[in-house]
Structures are given as structure tokens and as C-alpha cells.
Scaffold this motif. Structure first.
Motif, PDB file in Angstrom:
ATOM      1  N   CYS A  22       0.880  -1.162   0.000  1.00 54.93           N
ATOM      2  CA  CYS A  22       0.000   0.000   0.000  1.00 54.93           C
ATOM      3  C   CYS A  22       0.915   1.209   0.000  1.00 54.93           C
ATOM      4  O   CYS A  22       1.750   1.356   0.891  1.00 54.93           O
ATOM      5  N   SER A  23       0.752   2.062  -0.965  1.00 57.59           N
ATOM      6  CA  SER A  23       1.679   3.171  -1.092  1.00 57.59           C
ATOM      7  C   SER A  23       0.971   4.386  -1.647  1.00 57.59           C
ATOM      8  O   SER A  23       0.004   4.267  -2.392  1.00 57.59           O
ATOM      9  N   SER A  24       1.458   5.544  -1.289  1.00 60.44           N
ATOM     10  CA  SER A  24       0.928   6.772  -1.867  1.00 60.44           C
ATOM     11  C   SER A  24       1.745   7.176  -3.089  1.00 60.44           C
ATOM     12  O   SER A  24       1.529   8.218  -3.667  1.00 60.44           O
ATOM     13  N   ASP A  25       2.679   6.342  -3.467  1.00 59.71           N
ATOM     14  CA  ASP A  25       3.544   6.607  -4.617  1.00 59.71           C
ATOM     15  C   ASP A  25       2.704   6.688  -5.888  1.00 59.71           C
ATOM     16  O   ASP A  25       2.049   5.733  -6.274  1.00 59.71           O
ATOM     17  N   LYS A  26       2.715   7.809  -6.568  1.00 60.30           N
ATOM     18  CA  LYS A  26       1.918   8.001  -7.783  1.00 60.30           C
ATOM     19  C   LYS A  26       2.410   7.159  -8.952  1.00 60.30           C
ATOM     20  O   LYS A  26       1.706   6.971  -9.918  1.00 60.30           O
ATOM     21  N   MET A  27       3.629   6.632  -8.862  1.00 61.24           N
ATOM     22  CA  MET A  27       4.168   5.797  -9.931  1.00 61.24           C
ATOM     23  C   MET A  27       3.662   4.363  -9.820  1.00 61.24           C
ATOM     24  O   MET A  27       3.847   3.575 -10.706  1.00 61.24           O
ATOM     25  N   GLY A  28       3.036   4.021  -8.702  1.00 60.65           N
ATOM     26  CA  GLY A  28       2.541   2.668  -8.535  1.00 60.65           C
ATOM     27  C   GLY A  28       3.595   1.771  -7.924  1.00 60.65           C
ATOM     28  O   GLY A  28       4.620   2.220  -7.443  1.00 60.65           O
ATOM     29  N   SER A  29       3.316   0.493  -7.962  1.00 59.69           N
ATOM     30  CA  SER A  29       4.179  -0.500  -7.346  1.00 59.69           C
ATOM     31  C   SER A  29       4.087  -1.781  -8.151  1.00 59.69           C
ATOM     32  O   SER A  29       3.115  -2.003  -8.860  1.00 59.69           O
ATOM     33  N   ASP A  30       5.102  -2.636  -8.029  1.00 63.95           N
ATOM     34  CA  ASP A  30       5.043  -3.929  -8.696  1.00 63.95           C
ATOM     35  C   ASP A  30       4.225  -4.938  -7.902  1.00 63.95           C
ATOM     36  O   ASP A  30       3.893  -5.997  -8.408  1.00 63.95           O
ATOM     37  N   SER A  31       3.910  -4.621  -6.657  1.00 62.77           N
ATOM     38  CA  SER A  31       3.160  -5.533  -5.799  1.00 62.77           C
ATOM     39  C   SER A  31       1.673  -5.467  -6.107  1.00 62.77           C
ATOM     40  O   SER A  31       1.154  -4.416  -6.481  1.00 62.77           O
ATOM     41  N   PRO A  32       0.968  -6.584  -5.915  1.00 59.89           N
ATOM     42  CA  PRO A  32      -0.477  -6.576  -6.150  1.00 59.89           C
ATOM     43  C   PRO A  32      -1.193  -5.622  -5.196  1.00 59.89           C
ATOM     44  O   PRO A  32      -0.766  -5.460  -4.047  1.00 59.89           O
ATOM     45  N   ALA A  33      -2.265  -5.028  -5.661  1.00 51.78           N
ATOM     46  CA  ALA A  33      -3.044  -4.103  -4.839  1.00 51.78           C
ATOM     47  C   ALA A  33      -3.879  -4.842  -3.801  1.00 51.78           C
ATOM     48  O   ALA A  33      -4.324  -4.236  -2.829  1.00 51.78           O
ATOM     49  N   ALA A  34      -4.099  -6.150  -3.988  1.00 52.17           N
ATOM     50  CA  ALA A  34      -4.865  -6.983  -3.046  1.00 52.17           C
ATOM     51  C   ALA A  34      -4.454  -8.437  -3.256  1.00 52.17           C
ATOM     52  O   ALA A  34      -3.983  -8.806  -4.330  1.00 52.17           O
ATOM     53  N   PRO A  35      -4.631  -9.259  -2.226  1.00 54.68           N
ATOM     54  CA  PRO A  35      -4.287 -10.684  -2.378  1.00 54.68           C
ATOM     55  C   PRO A  35      -5.296 -11.393  -3.272  1.00 54.68           C
ATOM     56  O   PRO A  35      -6.422 -10.924  -3.449  1.00 54.68           O
ATOM     57  N   PRO A  36      -4.919 -12.546  -3.831  1.00 59.07           N
ATOM     58  CA  PRO A  36      -5.864 -13.309  -4.648  1.00 59.07           C
ATOM     59  C   PRO A  36      -7.013 -13.830  -3.796  1.00 59.07           C
ATOM     60  O   PRO A  36      -6.864 -14.019  -2.584  1.00 59.07           O
ATOM     61  N   ALA A  37      -8.148 -14.067  -4.447  1.00 57.86           N
ATOM     62  CA  ALA A  37      -9.341 -14.528  -3.724  1.00 57.86           C
ATOM     63  C   ALA A  37     -10.073 -15.574  -4.546  1.00 57.86           C
ATOM     64  O   ALA A  37     -10.042 -15.534  -5.783  1.00 57.86           O
ATOM     65  N   ARG A  38     -10.744 -16.477  -3.873  1.00 58.05           N
ATOM     66  CA  ARG A  38     -11.556 -17.497  -4.544  1.00 58.05           C
ATOM     67  C   ARG A  38     -12.906 -16.888  -4.922  1.00 58.05           C
ATOM     68  O   ARG A  38     -13.491 -16.129  -4.164  1.00 58.05           O
ATOM     69  N   SER A  39     -13.390 -17.234  -6.109  1.00 59.52           N
ATOM     70  CA  SER A  39     -14.717 -16.830  -6.564  1.00 59.52           C
ATOM     71  C   SER A  39     -15.272 -17.971  -7.397  1.00 59.52           C
ATOM     72  O   SER A  39     -14.895 -18.129  -8.568  1.00 59.52           O
ATOM     73  N   GLY A  40     -16.104 -18.796  -6.793  1.00 55.10           N
ATOM     74  CA  GLY A  40     -16.625 -19.971  -7.498  1.00 55.10           C
ATOM     75  C   GLY A  40     -15.496 -20.922  -7.849  1.00 55.10           C
ATOM     76  O   GLY A  40     -14.752 -21.352  -6.987  1.00 55.10           O
ATOM     77  N   THR A  41     -15.350 -21.221  -9.130  1.00 58.69           N
ATOM     78  CA  THR A  41     -14.301 -22.137  -9.598  1.00 58.69           C
ATOM     79  C   THR A  41     -13.091 -21.393 -10.143  1.00 58.69           C
ATOM     80  O   THR A  41     -12.315 -21.944 -10.915  1.00 58.69           O
ATOM     81  N   GLN A  42     -12.945 -20.136  -9.745  1.00 59.84           N
ATOM     82  CA  GLN A  42     -11.828 -19.317 -10.209  1.00 59.84           C
ATOM     83  C   GLN A  42     -11.037 -18.743  -9.036  1.00 59.84           C
ATOM     84  O   GLN A  42     -11.570 -18.586  -7.936  1.00 59.84           O
ATOM     85  N   THR A  43      -9.784 -18.425  -9.329  1.00 56.79           N
ATOM     86  CA  THR A  43      -9.004 -17.576  -8.441  1.00 56.79           C
ATOM     87  C   THR A  43      -8.915 -16.231  -9.134  1.00 56.79           C
ATOM     88  O   THR A  43      -8.564 -16.155 -10.315  1.00 56.79           O
ATOM     89  N   VAL A  44      -9.285 -15.179  -8.417  1.00 53.25           N
ATOM     90  CA  VAL A  44      -9.266 -13.831  -8.977  1.00 53.25           C
ATOM     91  C   VAL A  44      -8.057 -13.101  -8.402  1.00 53.25           C
ATOM     92  O   VAL A  44      -7.884 -13.009  -7.188  1.00 53.25           O
ATOM     93  N   TYR A  45      -7.222 -12.609  -9.307  1.00 55.42           N
ATOM     94  CA  TYR A  45      -5.992 -11.916  -8.953  1.00 55.42           C
ATOM     95  C   TYR A  45      -6.164 -10.424  -9.194  1.00 55.42           C
ATOM     96  O   TYR A  45      -6.869 -10.014 -10.114  1.00 55.42           O
ATOM     97  N   THR A  46      -5.501  -9.617  -8.372  1.00 53.14           N
ATOM     98  CA  THR A  46      -5.516  -8.167  -8.517  1.00 53.14           C
ATOM     99  C   THR A  46      -4.124  -7.714  -8.936  1.00 53.14           C
ATOM    100  O   THR A  46      -3.126  -8.157  -8.371  1.00 53.14           O
ATOM    101  N   SER A  47      -4.068  -6.835  -9.907  1.00 53.77           N
ATOM    102  CA  SER A  47      -2.788  -6.348 -10.432  1.00 53.77           C
ATOM    103  C   SER A  47      -2.159  -5.326  -9.507  1.00 53.77           C
ATOM    104  O   SER A  47      -2.758  -4.876  -8.528  1.00 53.77           O
ATOM    105  N   SER A  48      -0.974  -4.917  -9.889  1.00 53.44           N
ATOM    106  CA  SER A  48      -0.314  -3.784  -9.250  1.00 53.44           C
ATOM    107  C   SER A  48      -1.076  -2.513  -9.613  1.00 53.44           C
ATOM    108  O   SER A  48      -1.823  -2.471 -10.585  1.00 53.44           O
ATOM    109  N   ASP A  49      -0.881  -1.488  -8.805  1.00 58.03           N
ATOM    110  CA  ASP A  49      -1.431  -0.171  -9.116  1.00 58.03           C
ATOM    111  C   ASP A  49      -0.506   0.514 -10.113  1.00 58.03           C
ATOM    112  O   ASP A  49       0.717   0.428 -10.003  1.00 58.03           O
ATOM    113  N   SER A  50      -1.100   1.181 -11.098  1.00 58.49           N
ATOM    114  CA  SER A  50      -0.319   1.881 -12.108  1.00 58.49           C
ATOM    115  C   SER A  50      -1.231   2.861 -12.827  1.00 58.49           C
ATOM    116  O   SER A  50      -2.448   2.824 -12.676  1.00 58.49           O
TER     117      SER A  50
END
Length: 124
Positions: A22-50
Motif C-alpha cells: 500500500c503506497s501513496s507513490d503516484k508511480m505505482g508499485s510492482d506488488s499486487p493491490a490486493a491478495p488473490p481470492a476465490r470466486s466460485g471455480t476461479q481464483t481472482v488476482y488483482t494487479s499492481s497499481d499503475s
């Protein structure tokens, strides 16, 4: 980053720790914005902020793609955020690596002058 900030970036998951930045850096980060989560038969991934404004996207992968990866891998579009999507390509080999417990990092295509990074991991 002090100890309190570092400990605040760790999220416990069934398979271990997943680093979320979690960062206030306007350039974003290489880290995901949230951890992956289960949704039915899928894993939903969240990207880095950019991008401007700073934002992220999600991308779901069906369980079957990990247990029996397609020879061509998988290709698809992210969720729509800030009026655009990005393309994601995950190869058969990368899907196999995730199934074996490895972390695989994939960068999206460039849209509106920026790309996002997804970190694919196996979750229970």
C-alpha cells in the motif's frame, strides 16, 4: 520502511504469506493491490497499481487451467477500470509452475501509456 509498516504489508493466506503493498507513490508499485481470492471455480488476482489516475485491474483464472493447463495457455482481458482493459497472457508452463506452488509474475500489455503486473500464486 519501518517494522510496523513492513508488518502491515503482510497478509496471511492458507498457503503462506502474500506481500501486498500500500503506497501513496503516484508511480505505482510492482506488488499486487490486493491478495488473490476465490470466486466460485476461479481464483481472482488483482494487479499492481499503475497509471493516471492510479488504479488496478483484476483477472480470473479457472481452477481447471491449473490442474490441466491448455497447451496454448490462457489469454484474456482484465476487468475494466479507468475506462480501459489490458490483455493478459499466461503460458502453459507458467500455469504448471503456479500449480506446483511457484509464484509467476506476468506483465499486461501497455494501454494508455502503462502496464500492470500480476503475481499468480496457488491458493487453497
Amino acid at each position: 520502511m519501518d517494522r510496523k509498516q513492513f508488518l502491515g504489508t503482510l497478509v496471511a493466506l492458507p498457503v503462506g504469506l502474500f506481500l501486498v503493498s500500500c503506497s501513496s507513490d503516484k508511480m505505482g508499485s510492482d506488488s499486487p493491490a490486493a491478495p488473490p481470492a476465490r470466486s466460485g471455480t476461479q481464483t481472482v488476482y488483482t494487479s499492481s497499481d499503475s497509471g493516471t489516475p492510479l488504479h488496478h485491474h483484476t483477472f480470473g483464472i479457472d481452477d481447471a487451467s491449473f490442474s490441466a493447463p491448455p497447451s496454448a495457455g490462457i489469454t484474456g482481458d482484465t476487468s475494466n477500470d479507468s475506462s480501459h482493459t489490458h490483455s493478459v497472457v499466461v503460458s502453459m508452463e507458467q500455469l504448471e509452475q503456479v500449480a506446483m506452488g511457484q509464484t509467476v509474475t506476468v506483465t499486461t500489455d501497455i494501454v494508455q501509456g502503462h502496464a500492470h503486473i500480476f503475481s499468480f500464486v496457488k491458493i487453497a
